[in-house]
Design an enzyme around this catalytic site. Structure first.
Site, PDB file in Angstrom:
ATOM      1  N   HIS A  50    -114.550 140.283 -42.519  1.00  0.00           N
ATOM      2  CA  HIS A  50    -116.029 139.933 -43.170  1.00  0.00           C
ATOM      3  C   HIS A  50    -117.342 140.508 -42.044  1.00  0.00           C
ATOM      4  CE1 HIS A  50    -119.451 138.535 -44.989  1.00  0.00           C
ATOM      5  NE2 HIS A  50    -118.809 138.300 -46.268  1.00  0.00           N
ATOM      6  N   GLU A 102    -119.945 139.217 -41.446  1.00  0.00           N
ATOM      7  CA  GLU A 102    -120.505 138.057 -40.568  1.00  0.00           C
ATOM      8  C   GLU A 102    -119.560 137.737 -39.449  1.00  0.00           C
ATOM      9  OE1 GLU A 102    -120.851 135.656 -43.886  1.00  0.00           O
ATOM     10  OE2 GLU A 102    -122.319 136.881 -44.445  1.00  0.00           O
ATOM     11  N   SER A 130    -124.596 140.777 -53.387  1.00  0.00           N
ATOM     12  CA  SER A 130    -125.525 140.270 -54.165  1.00  0.00           C
ATOM     13  C   SER A 130    -124.903 140.509 -55.477  1.00  0.00           C
ATOM     14  CB  SER A 130    -126.985 140.728 -53.922  1.00  0.00           C
ATOM     15  OG  SER A 130    -127.218 140.430 -52.585  1.00  0.00           O
ATOM     16  N   GLU A 187    -118.297 146.166 -48.604  1.00  0.00           N
ATOM     17  CA  GLU A 187    -119.827 145.227 -48.585  1.00  0.00           C
ATOM     18  C   GLU A 187    -120.713 145.781 -47.830  1.00  0.00           C
ATOM     19  OE1 GLU A 187    -118.503 141.090 -49.863  1.00  0.00           O
ATOM     20  OE2 GLU A 187    -118.364 141.159 -47.813  1.00  0.00           O
ATOM     21  N   LYS A 210    -117.874 130.942 -47.758  1.00  0.00           N
ATOM     22  CA  LYS A 210    -118.510 130.850 -46.480  1.00  0.00           C
ATOM     23  C   LYS A 210    -118.626 129.334 -45.917  1.00  0.00           C
ATOM     24  CE  LYS A 210    -120.786 135.087 -47.333  1.00  0.00           C
ATOM     25  NZ  LYS A 210    -122.155 135.949 -47.349  1.00  0.00           N
ATOM     26  N   ASN A 218    -116.223 134.010 -52.003  1.00  0.00           N
ATOM     27  CA  ASN A 218    -116.388 133.691 -50.490  1.00  0.00           C
ATOM     28  C   ASN A 218    -117.436 132.705 -50.481  1.00  0.00           C
ATOM     29  OD1 ASN A 218    -116.683 133.565 -47.760  1.00  0.00           O
ATOM     30  ND2 ASN A 218    -117.393 135.864 -47.779  1.00  0.00           N
ATOM     31  N   GLY A 225    -126.323 138.946 -49.362  1.00  0.00           N
ATOM     32  CA  GLY A 225    -127.153 137.612 -49.374  1.00  0.00           C
ATOM     33  C   GLY A 225    -128.621 137.953 -49.356  1.00  0.00           C
TER      34      GLY A 225
END
Ligand code: PGA
Length: 252
Positions: A95, A97, A213, A167, A11, A9, A173
């Site tokens: 996702h 985010e 991560s 996730e 992003k 991904n 991250g």
């Protein structure tokens, strides 16, 4: 046997020129890999160029989002038929985010899944708890809410076409990966939920990726767990050597 699936991904990273460079290098690095579904999800602006680079390779193309209407007055949106036309096979949906910054909810996730399935795209549906939820022992409640809320109205046959990505938001991250035991516990729970909502056959066939991560160093111990079928990789997918190392280490 569920086939391992490793998806990158990207992003909000890579111009098309940078994307081409990355994919050309990645193709060379993974040319001998078999038995793993390898997917890259560039930003929309690089999808066409990446698709051309990927022709004849063992890497598939994914997108990072899709709108639920096919066309119309929806400024700024991109639809499933548009993606399909560009050679896209997978699409990340829901996702964290998008939930955090763009108002994504179970309801909108479910509409996007419907649009993707209608046009023959494979949804990668993301679920996961944030740090406060984990610390207050709400992980399973959140996972149940995300799964039940976003996978509603699907038939067992439709569900069998979907990939789930677990996730934990606190691991994305941050360099703070869930331990293999923490991830396995949630993956097994998702499988139980799928058995309850759909049936055992579906729960055993759906692939569940871990994301948060993931690196070349930790992929092997994660993938060794029985219910972890791959990874959704952010940061480490932006460089060909690290993404290729993850793909190679994930060959079960
Ligand atoms: P990360 O991102 O690998 O950089 O933690 C994963 C993701 O958000 O899909």
């Amino acid at each position: 046997m569920r086939k391992v699936i490793i998806a990158g991904n990207w992003k909000l990273n890579k111009t098309s020129a940078e994307a081409i460079t990355l994919v050309e290098e990645l193709k060379r690095e993974v040319v001998d890999v078999s038995g793993v579904d390898i997917v890259v999800c560039p930003p929309f602006t690089a999808i066409n160029d990446v698709n051309e680079c990927l022709i004849g390779s063992n890497i598939d193309l994914g997108a990072q989002n899709v709108f639920w209407q096919d066309s119309g007055a929806f400024t700024g949106e991109v639809s499933a038929p548009m993606l399909k036309h560009l050679g896209v096979k997978y699409v990340i949906i829901g996702h964290s985010e998008r939930r955090q910054f763009f108002g994504e909810t179970n309801e909108t996730v479910s509409k996007r899944i419907r649009a993707a399935l209608t046009h023959g795209l494979t949804p990668i549906v993301c679920v996961g708890e944030n740090l406060a939820e984990r610390e207050s022992n709400k992980t399973f409640d959140v996972i149940k809410n995300h799964c039940e809320g976003s996978l509603v109205n699907l038939t067992a046959e439709e569900m069998s076409k979907i990939v789930i990505a677990y996730e934990p938001v606190w691991a994305i991250g941050t360099g703070k990966t869930a331990t293999p035991e923490q991830a396995q516990e949630v993956h097994a729970y998702i499988r139980q939920l799928l058995a309850r909502i759909f049936n055992t056959e579906v729960s055993q066939s759906v692939r569940i990726q871990y994301g948060g991560s993931v690196t070349p160093e930790n992929i092997a111990i994660l993938i060794a767990k029985p219910d972890i079928d791959g990874a959704l990789v952010g940061g480490a997918s932006l460089k060909a050597p690290s993404f290729a190392a993850i793909v190679k280490a994930a060959q079960k």
